[in-house]
Structures are given as C-alpha cells and as structure tokens.
Design an enzyme around this catalytic site. Structure first.
Site, mmCIF file in Angstrom:
data_model
loop_
_atom_site.group_PDB
_atom_site.id
_atom_site.type_symbol
_atom_site.label_atom_id
_atom_site.label_comp_id
_atom_site.label_asym_id
_atom_site.label_seq_id
_atom_site.Cartn_x
_atom_site.Cartn_y
_atom_site.Cartn_z
ATOM 1 N N LYS A 41 1.130 -0.700 -0.111
ATOM 2 C CA LYS A 41 -0.135 0.368 -0.090
ATOM 3 C C LYS A 41 0.933 1.009 0.171
ATOM 4 O O LYS A 41 0.743 1.784 -0.790
ATOM 5 C CB LYS A 41 -0.774 -0.633 1.231
ATOM 6 C CG LYS A 41 -1.639 1.172 1.211
ATOM 7 C CD LYS A 41 -2.823 1.187 1.640
ATOM 8 C CE LYS A 41 -2.632 0.524 3.557
ATOM 9 N NZ LYS A 41 -1.629 1.094 3.930
ATOM 10 N N THR A 100 3.697 1.529 -1.026
ATOM 11 C CA THR A 100 4.568 1.573 -2.384
ATOM 12 C C THR A 100 3.818 2.328 -3.445
ATOM 13 O O THR A 100 4.074 3.313 -4.320
ATOM 14 C CB THR A 100 5.139 -0.002 -3.116
ATOM 15 O OG1 THR A 100 5.727 -0.607 -2.088
ATOM 16 C CG2 THR A 100 5.765 -0.120 -3.901
ATOM 17 N N ARG A 147 2.617 8.574 6.457
ATOM 18 C CA ARG A 147 2.792 8.111 8.909
ATOM 19 C C ARG A 147 4.271 8.037 8.480
ATOM 20 O O ARG A 147 4.825 7.319 7.907
ATOM 21 C CB ARG A 147 1.663 7.262 9.031
ATOM 22 C CG ARG A 147 0.361 8.109 9.535
ATOM 23 C CD ARG A 147 -0.247 6.282 9.295
ATOM 24 N NE ARG A 147 0.133 5.203 8.439
ATOM 25 C CZ ARG A 147 -0.284 4.198 9.513
ATOM 26 N NH1 ARG A 147 -1.203 3.591 10.229
ATOM 27 N NH2 ARG A 147 -0.312 3.200 8.495
ATOM 28 N N LYS A 153 6.688 -6.245 10.479
ATOM 29 C CA LYS A 153 6.002 -5.720 9.633
ATOM 30 C C LYS A 153 6.755 -5.263 8.515
ATOM 31 O O LYS A 153 6.051 -4.633 7.677
ATOM 32 C CB LYS A 153 4.973 -4.712 10.004
ATOM 33 C CG LYS A 153 3.755 -4.371 8.979
ATOM 34 C CD LYS A 153 2.636 -3.069 9.720
ATOM 35 C CE LYS A 153 1.872 -2.497 8.386
ATOM 36 N NZ LYS A 153 3.059 -1.254 7.918
ATOM 37 N N ALA A 187 -3.197 2.416 13.186
ATOM 38 C CA ALA A 187 -5.002 1.620 12.193
ATOM 39 C C ALA A 187 -5.740 0.536 12.795
ATOM 40 O O ALA A 187 -6.652 1.174 12.767
ATOM 41 C CB ALA A 187 -4.498 1.604 10.710
ATOM 42 N N PHE A 202 -3.681 -0.315 7.123
ATOM 43 C CA PHE A 202 -4.280 -1.504 6.789
ATOM 44 C C PHE A 202 -5.081 -1.486 6.035
ATOM 45 O O PHE A 202 -4.693 -0.131 5.114
ATOM 46 C CB PHE A 202 -4.481 -2.394 8.295
ATOM 47 C CG PHE A 202 -3.371 -2.096 9.229
ATOM 48 C CD1 PHE A 202 -2.203 -3.307 8.840
ATOM 49 C CD2 PHE A 202 -3.483 -1.767 10.314
ATOM 50 C CE1 PHE A 202 -1.671 -3.332 9.837
ATOM 51 C CE2 PHE A 202 -2.646 -2.402 11.535
ATOM 52 C CZ PHE A 202 -1.309 -3.164 11.340
ATOM 53 N N PHE A 225 2.657 -8.317 -9.055
ATOM 54 C CA PHE A 225 3.913 -9.168 -8.358
ATOM 55 C C PHE A 225 4.528 -9.809 -9.642
ATOM 56 O O PHE A 225 3.427 -10.826 -9.775
ATOM 57 C CB PHE A 225 4.023 -10.047 -6.985
ATOM 58 C CG PHE A 225 3.752 -9.177 -6.099
ATOM 59 C CD1 PHE A 225 5.043 -9.329 -5.300
ATOM 60 C CD2 PHE A 225 2.497 -8.403 -5.234
ATOM 61 C CE1 PHE A 225 4.608 -8.148 -3.994
ATOM 62 C CE2 PHE A 225 2.675 -7.655 -4.853
ATOM 63 C CZ PHE A 225 3.677 -7.829 -4.081
ATOM 64 N N TRP A 276 6.916 -0.506 -8.195
ATOM 65 C CA TRP A 276 8.032 -1.335 -6.961
ATOM 66 C C TRP A 276 9.366 -1.470 -8.410
ATOM 67 O O TRP A 276 10.545 -0.869 -7.901
ATOM 68 C CB TRP A 276 8.015 -3.034 -6.362
ATOM 69 C CG TRP A 276 8.616 -2.983 -5.372
ATOM 70 C CD1 TRP A 276 9.407 -2.959 -4.226
ATOM 71 C CD2 TRP A 276 9.511 -4.005 -5.832
ATOM 72 N NE1 TRP A 276 9.767 -3.823 -4.063
ATOM 73 C CE2 TRP A 276 10.692 -4.114 -4.615
ATOM 74 C CE3 TRP A 276 10.628 -4.524 -7.011
ATOM 75 C CZ2 TRP A 276 11.933 -4.254 -5.065
ATOM 76 C CZ3 TRP A 276 12.226 -4.536 -7.049
ATOM 77 C CH2 TRP A 276 12.872 -5.451 -5.752
#
Length: 559
Positions: free
Chosen positions: A75, A77, A98, A109, A277, A305, A385, A413
């Site tokens: 997210k 990214t 954030r 994470k 979150a 999230f 991906f 990415w």
C-alpha cells in the site's frame, strides 16, 4: 531498471538512489526559506506558522487496501508510486505519509517508506529515528505518567485512586513483558505501589492528539482534556487538574512541525505522525495533510491496513475533525493476497490458482462496497508481483469490469512512477467528477449505534456483543456526557471480523467489544475487540536479526 538475477533489496535501491538537497525540494514545493528548519542535507521540518496565510484547498486522494496478509499488498509503495506518476503527468503533487514505528520495523511488518523504486528517502533514517518525533511523543507521554505518580506520592491533593488510573507509560517497541507491571516498589521513598502497564507509543492518546490537532493552541487544549483516571469517589481527573498541559506542549513543540523529505523521483513528501490503525486511527497528522494541501494541487495520502480500519477512521474521524474529505480513494489489492483470502496457504502462493482468486475477491468486494457507502467511487490498484500469472490478473480485471469497478494494473515497485501512470489516469478521471462524501454516522448517535453501524456497514457483520465491563464503561461515559464522540475500533487487521484467522468475506458474525476507553483529547472512544493488544510482542524471528552496519556505518538488512 537492473539486470541482476537477484533483485536489489529496498535498502540497496534506496542507498543507490541520488537525493536532491532538501532545500531544492522545498523551493520546488513553494516552501519559503524562513519556514524551513534543516535536519541535515536531506531532511527538514516545516514551520507551519509561516504558511498560515495559504489556503488548504488541494484535492486529496486516499490510498487504502484489502485486509492485509503476511504476503503483503504494498500500500505505501503504491501511494508513493502514484504520487510520482502524478508528477510525471505534470500534476503539482505532494505525498503525505505516516512515520514508521520501531516496533514493526524491528519486528515483522517492516517500515513505512514504500519499496523498490517507489520509496521516500532517506529510507534508512526515516525508518529508524528520523527527526525524533516519536521519541518526543514517548517523552511527553511518560512525563505525564511521572507527574501523576509524583502527585500521588506528594500527598494526592486531587484524591486520585491509584486503582483507577487510565494513563499508561509507553515505549516505541514491541515488548510484551511490559503489558502489566508494578511501579513504586521499594518502600515509601520510591513512591506509591500500584499496577501499571505500557502501550506502544503509536497507540497512545498523545500520538492521536498529535495527529489530530490543528495548531499549537488546539494541541494544548486537547492535552488538557486527557482523562488520566478517577478519584476515590469516581470523579474524572484531567491533565488540566495537574496543570501540566503547558509542559507537555513544550515537549512536543518541535516534533509538531511536519517533516519534509523526497521520493526517489524527487516528489516532495511530508511524513508526520504514526498512529497504528488496528488500535488508534491510523492516519498521518492533520498538520501534514493540510500543509500539503496548501502547497500542492493534489495530495496523495494513505491510511493504515485495510479499508475496514484506516480508511473507515480517515473518513469517520480524521475527515470530520480536520474538515477535509477524500476526493478519490484507491484500494490496493494483489493476486497473492486474494489467493490467501480464497483459502490458499502462504507456502503455496507462487502456484497459479484462479479459483482461489475468485473466492478471495469477495474480500475486495466488501471494501469496494464500504467506500461506495461513504459516497466515493473507488479505483482498484492491482499491484503486480513477479509470481502473478496472466490468468490470475485477468480474473481480477474481468471481475472488476463485470461489477463496474475502475481498476488499473500497477508495477511501481519495479518501474517507479512509470508503473503507476495507468492508475494515475484513472484517479484523475475520478477527480473530475463530484462525489457525495459523507461519514457513516453522526456524532449525536448513541455509542451502541455508532459501533453497530461500523460492524454492519463496514465489516459486513450481523451485530455486536458488548461485554458487561464495556456496558459499565459506556454507562459511565454517558453519565459524564462524553458519548457524542467518534468511535475508534481496535480490531485485528487481518480479518473483517475480530478473529485474525477468519479470512475472506465472512457473514453472520458478531463483533465482541470488551472495553470502551474514553480518549477525550483525541475526541474519540477506543473500543477494544477480540484479543487485540495495545502493546504488541516480537515474533520468534524478528527482522532485527538481519540488521547490522558495516565498518563505515552504513546500514545492512533494513528490508
């Protein structure tokens, strides 16, 4: 962008990417020199008082996601890549994110700076101590704890009941051993013994206040309204009763200024505040968002999230308190995460499984429905991906087309902004259309009604079970007239339910609310559900095991 058989890590990409002086980024963003406070060559704080004459009128794009899985959705990214794509399309854009917490960074994470060629820089410094904001918040929080215990030790003029103190100490690290502690042991000179505990810094009320306050005056007022506990005769005790709100504000003075950095492609980025979150409200500071709205025409921001947590709180809490709204919403989804929601084990995700995607896509459907209920038409970012097959991607795209959902394949990415151009064009098309944004509940609704609205309308649940303890807390909240506040649900991020292993799109479930805690400074009520913890623990093999520095002091193993 590279021909190596083994792809570069995020850290290697970041360290190889040249950075512009932050003064050049500031100049391009229109930040006057007297509003810039340098923290080295590539970081700076913005004195927002020098921008008070500007209007915060840029459009806001909120990036959210489906329920995350250990597979990862990317997210942050996509958020960074979308901003870079908008810059390539000649939009005057800023990204607002954030700040990472050291708990997830050292745990499992990871960081919060994006990935691959869609990152904010300097990645290693941002993910570690950055400009010290989280340390300042930790210090202010623990200073308040010290003031409380000192007051009791020095005669307890306010008649505070040590058994009914709500305020906890904090640490910006996952440390399960600190969840329940005893303080004041060792005799009369060491204080009054009592039970205490630690939360993680990013779950603290001061972090929430820090992110929701509009200016210094609002910051101090909110700090003064924190309920720290109750007296022996059950009356609430506030920070203003201790008369330390000025000292706490002073400790946060410099941290309260938003941080300016840059993406790999030189897009200005403001990173400020970092509430979780799944426990707190999961959005960067109103100061940061509104500063970006003053300087740019378009602001790309994210919430933590899935849409059931961060996006719901952005729209029901941050938008209301900050007097802003999302003009467009992006929902990040991946084929491999949808396979997990469709029943595939994490170890089997590399194999093609179109049927699992068709089952798992119901999770995406719930989040699309949620965003539409807020009056905003979402765009799905299908984050690609290397293991995704054509059949899997087509299954997702076909479903979206059949259900009249806008979707764009993204590959930021690997390609940076170029990989987000299709998404950027879809978002720009949405921005040209008016929306009918409206929060899902009114603050005047009852506490029970607000909770039920979130459970039914956002999670897709059948109802709510409120524990006896929570019912007593709600009655106390109503007695004190605090019931017309927003609701901040503390819930597992992995599931639409309060059970982490229940993936996909469950139906006919109930959410159990075990506690309701008033956070008057943040202007919301935290509802603890399931077994969600306000102080996480480290995994068996934390990410810290891979981290080091070389002989020249350069970081190693930071993602």
């Amino acid at each position: 962008m590279q021909n190596n058989t083994k792809p570069l890590s995020d850290l290697e990409i970041a360290l190889q990417s040249p950075m512009q002086p932050i003064t050049a980024i500031a100049e391009k963003a229109g930040i006057p020199e007297d509003a810039l406070e340098l923290y080295g060559k590539h970081k700076a704080k913005i004195d927002t008082t020098k921008l008070a004459h500007l209007q915060a009128d840029a459009k806001v794009v909120l990036v959210t996601a489906i329920n995350p899985t250990p597979a990862g959705e990317g997210k942050s990214t996509v958020t960074v890549g979308l901003a870079d794509a908008m810059k390539q399309l000649d939009q005057k854009v800023m990204v607002a994110l954030r700040e990472p917490s050291l708990g997830p960074v050292m745990g499992i994470k990871g960081g919060a700076t994006g990935g691959g060629y869609a990152q904010v820089l300097p990645m290693d410094e941002i993910n570690l101590h950055f400009t010290g904001d989280l340390h300042a918040i930790t210090t202010a929080n623990n200073a308040l704890a010290a003031f409380i215990d000192n007051h009791i030790h020095r005669g307890n003029e306010l008649n505070i009941d040590p058994r009914r103190i709500l305020w906890k100490r904090v640490l910006d690290m996952n440390d399960r051993s600190l969840r329940h502690v005893m303080v004041g042991l060792g005799g009369p000179a060491q204080g009054v013994p009592r039970e205490d505990g630690f939360d993680i810094t990013v779950a603290s009320e001061i972090m929430a206040i820090f992110c929701l306050a509009k200016d210094y005056a609002d910051l101090k007022q909110r700090l003064s309204e924190i309920v720290i506990g109750y007296t022996y005769d059950r009356k609430p005790v506030f920070v203003k009763d201790l008369a330390v709100q000025g000292a706490l504000t002073l400790l946060l003075k410099d941290a309260f200024k938003p941080n300016l950095v840059q993406t790999i492609e030189g897009t200005p980025a403001i990173i400020h505040g970092g509430p979780f979150a799944n426990i707190a409200h999961g959005c960067n500071s109103i100061q940061a968002t509104n500063t970006a709205r003053k300087l740019a025409d378009l602001v790309i921001t994210e919430s933590g999230f899935g849409a059931d947590l961060g996006a719901e709180k952005f729209m029901n809490l941050k938008s209301v308190q900050g007097n802003l709204k999302p003009d467009a919403v992006v929902i990040v989804a991946t084929a491999r995460a949808l396979k997990m929601h469709g029943g595939v084990d994490k170890a089997e995700l590399k194999g093609e499984n179109v049927e699992a995607i068709k089952n798992g896509i119901e999770n995406l459907a719930q989040h699309i429905q949620t965003i539409r209920k807020f009056g905003v038409e979402p765009v799905v970012a299908l984050n690609r991906f290397i293991t995704d097959t054509t059949a899997e991607l087509e299954a997702i795209q076909d479903w979206c087309k059949a259900n009249n959902v806008k979707i764009a394949l993204t590959n930021v990415w690997e390609k940076g902004g170029e990989g987000g151009l299709e998404l950027a064009k879809e978002v720009l098309a949405v921005l040209e259309q008016p929306n009918n944004f409206k929060p899902l509940y009114n603050m005047e609704d009852s506490i029970e009604s607000k909770i039920e609205t979130i459970v039914k309308e956002v999670y897709g649940g059948a109802g709510v079970k409120i524990s006896d303890q929570a019912l007593k807390q709600i009655a106390d909240i109503k007695k004190h007239g605090w019931d017309q506040l927003g609701v901040c649900m503390a819930k597992t991020q992995y599931s639409l339910t309060d059970q982490p292993k229940l993936l996909g799109r469950p139906t006919d479930f109930t959410i159990t609310v075990r506690e309701v805690i008033p956070k008057l400074g943040a202007k919301f009520l935290v509802c603890l559900t399931g077994d969600v913890m306000t102080m996480p623990g480290l995994p068996k093999e934390p990410a810290a095991l891979r981290m080091d520095i070389d002989e020249d002091g350069n970081p190693i193993g930071l993602f």
